[in-house]
Design an enzyme around this catalytic site. Structure first.
Site, short mmCIF file in Angstrom:
data_model
loop_
_atom_site.label_atom_id
_atom_site.label_comp_id
_atom_site.label_asym_id
_atom_site.label_seq_id
_atom_site.Cartn_x
_atom_site.Cartn_y
_atom_site.Cartn_z
N HIS A 461 0.83 -1.21 0.00
CA HIS A 461 0.00 0.00 0.00
C HIS A 461 0.87 1.26 0.00
O HIS A 461 0.73 2.14 -0.86
CB HIS A 461 -0.92 -0.03 1.23
CG HIS A 461 -1.82 1.16 1.35
ND1 HIS A 461 -3.16 1.10 1.08
CD2 HIS A 461 -1.57 2.45 1.72
CE1 HIS A 461 -3.69 2.30 1.25
NE2 HIS A 461 -2.76 3.13 1.65
N GLU A 462 1.79 1.33 0.94
CA GLU A 462 2.63 2.53 1.05
C GLU A 462 3.55 2.66 -0.16
O GLU A 462 3.82 3.77 -0.62
CB GLU A 462 3.44 2.53 2.36
CG GLU A 462 2.60 2.52 3.64
CD GLU A 462 1.49 3.57 3.66
OE1 GLU A 462 1.64 4.63 3.00
OE2 GLU A 462 0.47 3.34 4.33
N HIS A 465 1.67 4.42 -2.87
CA HIS A 465 1.74 5.88 -2.72
C HIS A 465 3.10 6.38 -3.19
O HIS A 465 3.20 7.40 -3.86
CB HIS A 465 1.55 6.29 -1.25
CG HIS A 465 0.14 6.23 -0.76
ND1 HIS A 465 -0.91 6.84 -1.41
CD2 HIS A 465 -0.40 5.65 0.34
CE1 HIS A 465 -2.03 6.64 -0.72
NE2 HIS A 465 -1.75 5.91 0.33
N HIS A 468 3.40 6.57 -6.92
CA HIS A 468 2.63 7.71 -7.41
C HIS A 468 3.49 8.97 -7.34
O HIS A 468 3.50 9.80 -8.25
CB HIS A 468 1.38 7.86 -6.54
CG HIS A 468 0.26 8.63 -7.17
ND1 HIS A 468 -0.90 8.91 -6.50
CD2 HIS A 468 0.11 9.18 -8.40
CE1 HIS A 468 -1.72 9.60 -7.30
NE2 HIS A 468 -1.12 9.78 -8.46
ZN ZN Z 1 -3.03 5.21 1.88
#
Ligand code: ZN
Length: 673
Positions: A461-462, A465, A468
């Site tokens: 998940h991290e 990010h 991105h």
């Molecule tokens: Zn998040």
């Protein structure tokens, strides 16, 4: 030289001392204010107005970012002191900037200037966002309304903080101390903490409170039904008329809703939900409500089945009939264990750190055609690892720090933060740098650290990010990476990455038993997958109930009608919920997300982003989970463009159509695969 004033490269963490903070902040803020004065006198053009302002603000952001980062990952009394002493100065600066009427006029002039149509899409979007934020901040109101607007904002801020204080005080006010006859079923670690808490009060027995680490395990595990009932009632009536009058949040809720509506009307909107949605991807309250109600209709049969199974199990095996609100978590846990007999501990043995991290890198490398290389950089702690991302031609794309283990000096949770953001500067490009921070357990006794499957999901998940932020190709800071991305779309790349952790083809190569070296057995994986969707119908309906309540409270609900928020919630429950709590339940009185946090008319964002990420991932399910062509397309249309265009446009460009809920339902076991 003060390392906080050096912007030539990576942060100089090894030399950074708390003494550097105040002089750097004072100097940079003074420079920022001087820049504002200067650009106000300069001609209206990107180069002479926006660019110098971005330069000055970037320096402030980068420098303070290092301080805030250290405060979060390596706290010390000295650092905390300078952090707290300087934070109000920063807040003051950003508030001044947001309310500067002359700057607003300047942006308006730029939007009307002949240069404007010749600016890049990214730059035009930065100008649009600035205008939007000034307007939502009341900059366009006439003087008398401006004063009222400011008064409302101030009152709302006060009400929000009182709401959480009341809730916290009411939470702290209750505790119960029990003897040995009432603790059966509760796990030993929870009991140890409860024992210690009682001892601290000089009492025999075990002390339980309404704080989550004490409350949740009691509701889930305590065999004593009366104990669960007492705790439940106390928890769901916190900060209500059933407690101390000075802690009652009921009048605060009414006032907050009323003021938000007035604020929206001042700005020329029908209701507060419309204001909240202006900077978001969703277009209107009606669209959001239709979205939520559609999901609710589809999830409902599954939730009904979940409840029927739970009732049957509770009656037959636990003798609980009727099933009460305080039995639900307890019976659910017993049912879960009876169905899926495997433990987190067993799964954990298959995820040694190195295998998980390398597996993550391989997924990113396969999808996006980049390579991660270990590298070195000044760091704040020996746990920190540093990497470079390079493209196929060996060109540097970005760099990141990974700080994975929990420490006493580190704030809880996991997050990605930016150290440096990509921007074009003259002839060259400033490459982005990210911090990835987690709180996993460190290696002990010479054995590698092993991660739970949940922790692996967090890591993916991290890193999503992070990608991105790092894989952006936008040249302008204001909309590069996550900057300027709508709030309800920001979790798309991160939740998207989580999907790979539920993919057999991926997981096989992401696991190696820490002792035997074997990869995860298929049988265990199948159990994990089945357990993932346990009661997913119920869980989804609960989230939808909150989201619909929030959206209706801030849109079609009229505070002047005499109806209360609680009555609205009852109405929402009557057509959405399958489980109905007792009449004394006062859920709104503890719904901090929307009354004290930033989620007003925004609670739907959780589901909204989940739909986007699941639907984006379904493109990979259709075209090959590790398909590099699909990966390239995701990189080009979603990751690379950041906030330079609307998220809805990016999604359509990637997926070739509007988002739909099918993939999310399928991933939750609500549609046949
Ligand atoms: Zn998040």
């Amino acid at each position: 030289m003060n390392p906080l004033l050096d912007f030539s490269g990576l942060p100089r963490f090894a030399e950074l001392k708390p003494d550097h903070v105040t002089p750097a902040v004072d100097k940079l803020l003074a420079e920022g204010r001087a820049t504002i004065e200067r650009v106000l006198a300069a001609p209206v053009s990107w180069e002479s107005f926006v660019a110098p302002l971005e330069d000055a603000n970037e320096r402030i952001g980068r420098s303070w970012g290092q301080v805030a980062h250290l405060h979060a990952v390596l706290d010390s009394p000295e650092l905390r002191e300078v952090y707290n002493a300087n934070l109000p100065k920063l807040t003051q600066y950003w508030t001044e900037l947001g309310q500067n009427q002359a700057l607003f006029e300047k942006y308006k002039a730029l939007a009307a200037a002949p240069e404007h149509p010749t600016l890049s899409t990214a730059r035009r979007r930065i100008v649009d966002n600035a205008l939007r934020d000034f307007r939502l901040g009341g900059a366009e109101l006439p003087a008398d309304k401006k004063a009222r607007f400011a008064a409302i904002q101030e009152e709302l801020a006060g009400l929000g903080s009182r709401f959480s204080e009341n809730l916290l005080d009411a939470t702290k006010a209750f505790s119960i101390v029990v003897d040995e006859s009432r603790i059966r079923g509760i796990p030993p670690d929870v009991l140890a903490a409860a024992r210690e808490a009682a001892e601290k009060d000089g009492k025999p027995g075990w002390k339980f409170t309404l704080h989550a680490p004490s409350y949740m395990p009691v509701m889930q595990y305590a065999d004593d039904r009366a104990l669960r009932q007492t705790m439940y009632r106390e928890s769901v009536t916190r900060a209500s008329e059933f407690g101390r009058p000075e802690w009652d949040n009921t009048p605060l809720i009414a006032r907050i809703v009323e003021l938000r509506r007035e604020l929206a009307r001042l700005l020329g909107y029908r209701n507060y939900a419309e204001v909240s949605l202006v900077p978001k991807m969703a277009e209107s309250p009606e669209q959001v409500l239709a979205f939520l109600e559609d999901l609710a209709r589809r999830a409902r049969p599954f939730a009904e089945k979940d409840v029927a199974e739970l009732r049957e199990f509770a009656r037959r095996h636990l003798g609980l009939e009727p099933l009460e609100a305080w039995d639900i978590a307890y019976a659910s846990e017993k049912l879960r264990v009876s169905r899926y007999a495997f433990s987190e501990q067993q799964v954990k043995q298959y995820f040694p750190e190195e295998v998980a991290v390398q597996g993550l890198f391989r997924v990113a490398e396969t999808l996006y055609g980049v390579r991660n290389y270990p590298a070195s950089a000044p760091a704040w702690h020996e746990d920190v690892r540093f990497y470079e991302i390079r493209d196929a031609a060996g060109q540097l794309v970005g760099q990141f720090y990974m700080d994975l283990y929990a420490r006493d000096t580190k704030r809880g949770g996991a997050w990605m933060d930016d150290a440096i953001t990509r921007r074009r500067k003259g002839a060259g490009v400033q490459t982005p740098v990210a911090y990835l921070t987690c709180n996993f357990s460190r290696p002990v006794g010479g054995r590698p650290a092993t991660f739970t499957h949940d922790e692996v999901l967090t890591l993916f998940h991290e890193f999503g990010h992070g990608l991105h932020h790092l894989l952006t190709r936008v040249d302008d800071l204001g909309v590069a990476g996550l900057n300027g991305v709508e709030w309800d779309a920001v979790e798309l790349p991160s939740q998207f990455m989580e999907n790979f952790c539920w993919e057999w083809e991926v997981l096989r190569h992401l696991t190696r038993h820490v002792n035997t070296g074997e990869s995860l057995p298929r049988e265990l994986f199948d159990k994990m997958l089945a357990a993932k969707n346990f009661q997913s119908g119920l869980a989804m309906l609960r989230q939808l109930e909150f989201a619909v309540f929030d959206m209706r409270l801030h849109s079609d609900f009229d505070p002047a009608s005499g109806k209360t928020a609680l009555q609205l919630l009852d109405e929402v429950r009557s057509h959405i919920a399958v489980l109905h709590p007792p009449a004394y339940n006062r859920f709104p009185n503890s719904f901090s997300h929307i009354f004290a946090g930033g989620y007003a008319a925004g609670y739907y964002s959780y589901k909204w982003a989940e739909v986007l990420s699941a639907d984006a991932y379904s493109f990979f399910e259709e075209n090959g989970v590790l398909n590099p062509i699909a990966g390239q397309r995701f990189r080009d249309e979603v990751l690379a463009v950041g906030g330079s265009r609307p998220a809805a446009e990016s999604f359509r460009a990637f997926r070739g159509r509007e988002p739909n809920v099918e993939a999310l339902l399928r991933h939750n076991g609500m549609i046949a695969a």
